[in-house]
Design an enzyme around this catalytic site. Structure first.
Site, PDB file in Angstrom:
ATOM      1  N   TYR A 180       0.833  -1.212   0.000  1.00 19.29           N
ATOM      2  CA  TYR A 180       0.000   0.000   0.000  1.00 19.29           C
ATOM      3  C   TYR A 180       0.871   1.266   0.000  1.00 19.29           C
ATOM      4  O   TYR A 180       0.634   2.207  -0.761  1.00 19.29           O
ATOM      5  CB  TYR A 180      -0.939  -0.027   1.211  1.00 19.29           C
ATOM      6  CG  TYR A 180      -1.715   1.251   1.404  1.00 19.29           C
ATOM      7  CD1 TYR A 180      -2.857   1.523   0.656  1.00 19.29           C
ATOM      8  CD2 TYR A 180      -1.300   2.207   2.339  1.00 19.29           C
ATOM      9  CE1 TYR A 180      -3.558   2.719   0.823  1.00 19.29           C
ATOM     10  CE2 TYR A 180      -1.998   3.395   2.508  1.00 19.29           C
ATOM     11  CZ  TYR A 180      -3.126   3.645   1.752  1.00 19.29           C
ATOM     12  OH  TYR A 180      -3.807   4.825   1.915  1.00 19.29           O
ATOM     13  N   TYR A 232     -13.559  12.101  -0.624  1.00 15.46           N
ATOM     14  CA  TYR A 232     -13.821  11.809   0.803  1.00 15.46           C
ATOM     15  C   TYR A 232     -15.119  12.457   1.258  1.00 15.46           C
ATOM     16  O   TYR A 232     -16.095  12.447   0.531  1.00 15.46           O
ATOM     17  CB  TYR A 232     -12.648  12.258   1.689  1.00 15.46           C
ATOM     18  CG  TYR A 232     -11.324  11.808   1.159  1.00 15.46           C
ATOM     19  CD1 TYR A 232     -11.019  10.452   1.105  1.00 15.46           C
ATOM     20  CD2 TYR A 232     -10.393  12.715   0.678  1.00 15.46           C
ATOM     21  CE1 TYR A 232      -9.810  10.026   0.607  1.00 15.46           C
ATOM     22  CE2 TYR A 232      -9.179  12.292   0.182  1.00 15.46           C
ATOM     23  CZ  TYR A 232      -8.894  10.945   0.147  1.00 15.46           C
ATOM     24  OH  TYR A 232      -7.709  10.533  -0.348  1.00 15.46           O
TER      25      TYR A 232
HETATM   26  N1  GLN Z   1      -0.612   7.358   1.732  1.00 16.60           N
HETATM   27  C1  GLN Z   1      -1.635   8.149   2.308  1.00 16.60           C
HETATM   28  C2  GLN Z   1      -2.217   7.498   3.553  1.00 16.60           C
HETATM   29  O1  GLN Z   1      -2.477   6.358   3.559  1.00 16.60           O
HETATM   30  C3  GLN Z   1      -2.724   8.413   1.296  1.00 16.60           C
HETATM   31  C4  GLN Z   1      -3.865   9.220   1.868  1.00 16.60           C
HETATM   32  C5  GLN Z   1      -4.483  10.178   0.901  1.00 16.60           C
HETATM   33  O2  GLN Z   1      -3.923  10.522  -0.126  1.00 16.60           O
HETATM   34  N2  GLN Z   1      -5.622  10.707   1.286  1.00 16.60           N
HETATM   35  O3  GLN Z   1      -2.438   8.130   4.543  1.00 16.60           O
END
Ligand code: GLN
Length: 302
Positions: A180, A232
């Site tokens: 991830y 979001y």
């Molecule tokens: N790598 C980031 C995380 O997991 C990605 C989050 C995002 O871009 N909103 O927190």
């Protein structure tokens, strides 16, 4: 672009991944792409990490690897009013599966479903898929950003362990987390983003060759998630103001797509309070208003 740039002043750089603080808050670029033509403005040569924009790419790959039934038995399809890294909803939902694949909990489950005999093989497949989507074989991981996120990943780590204890995330937590983090740390330009957007908007076909890269059904699923969850807990207001299917990332990346196969890539690092690029959001809202781009406008309905 000049008129929009001041919007970035209302935002702040993401600091919970310290490497993201290296970004230039003044950077602002946009590429709009359709077929063989690109329109470019501002700092379009700047590279930035994909961050959460990677969630639509991993979802597409997981759906191709495992099929819809398997993926959606582990992750939901519903939007959330909560921030992207929240753990709160996981306790309330019964069974405890993440609400959707665009919040961190859901994206971590999706990553755990990607095929590969080792972490290296899985991230290699992810990169190869990105090479195909962007037509850019030089795309690679920013090791500095990945190392920085790895050191500050306790919240994502706790989401993984929570999900594992509820049987939603199977397999090795640290391995999943590492894939991830790597997928979030892939370097891109606005041009790369715009090409991916164009393929999604073009029902999964390469806009130049017509070759199918994503099954149309998967392009449709991704587009729908971009509308309902891509920004979001600002997805509702963005749908009303811009009406452009979009996905943002904490680097300040923003990818948009339109049903006529137009792809949009924007980069401006300062983020608003919901974690979306402040100037990026303003730019897409302004373009949409000026050129009537909303997919909900009667003239754009198909
Ligand atoms: N790598 C980031 C995380 O997991 C990605 C989050 C995002 O871009 N909103 O927190």
């Amino acid at each position: 672009m000049n008129a929009i740039q001041p919007a970035s002043k209302s935002g702040t750089l993401a600091s919970y991944i310290p490497a993201l603080l290296d970004a230039d808050p003044e950077a602002f670029g946009c590429v709009i792409y359709k077929g063989e033509s690109f329109i470019e403005a501002g700092r379009t040569k700047d590279r930035f990490t994909l961050q959460s924009v990677s969630k639509i790419v991993s979802l597409a790959l997981a759906l191709m690897d495992q099929g819809e039934e398997q993926v959606f038995s582990r992750v939901g399809m519903e939007p959330t009013g909560n921030p992207f890294h929240t753990i709160q909803a996981l306790e309330k939902e019964k069974p405890s599966k993440p609400l959707n694949p665009m919040i961190n909990a859901g994206a971590l489950v999706v990553t755990s479903l990607l095929e590969g005999n080792s972490g290296e093989e899985t991230i290699g497949r992810f990169l190869a898929f990105l090479h195909e989507l962007t037509g850019n074989p030089s795309i690679h991981i920013c090791e500095k950003t990945a190392a920085s996120e790895r050191k500050h990943a306790d919240l994502n780590r706790s989401l993984c362990y929570f999900l594992k204890s509820h049987g939603v995330l199977k397999g090795d937590v640290e391995g999943t987390l590492d894939i991830y983090i790597n997928q979030c740390s892939v370097l891109m330009t606005c041009r790369d983003l715009a090409r991916i957007g164009s393929i999604i908007g073009n029902e999964g076909r390469d806009p130049e060759t017509g070759r199918g890269i994503l099954p149309p059904r998967i392009a449709k699923i991704i587009t729908t998630f971009m509308v309902t969850c891509g920004m979001y807990n600002a997805s509702g207001s963005f749908a009303i103001k811009a009406g452009i299917p979009a996905k943002s990332g904490v680097s300040g990346a923003l990818l948009g797509c339109l049903p006529d196969g137009t792809g949009i890539g924007v980069y401006s690092p300062p983020l608003d309070e919901k974690g979306n690029s402040a100037a990026g959001v303003r730019l897409l809202e302004t373009l949409s208003e000026k050129y009537d781009l909303s997919i909900f406008s009667s003239q754009n309905r198909v």
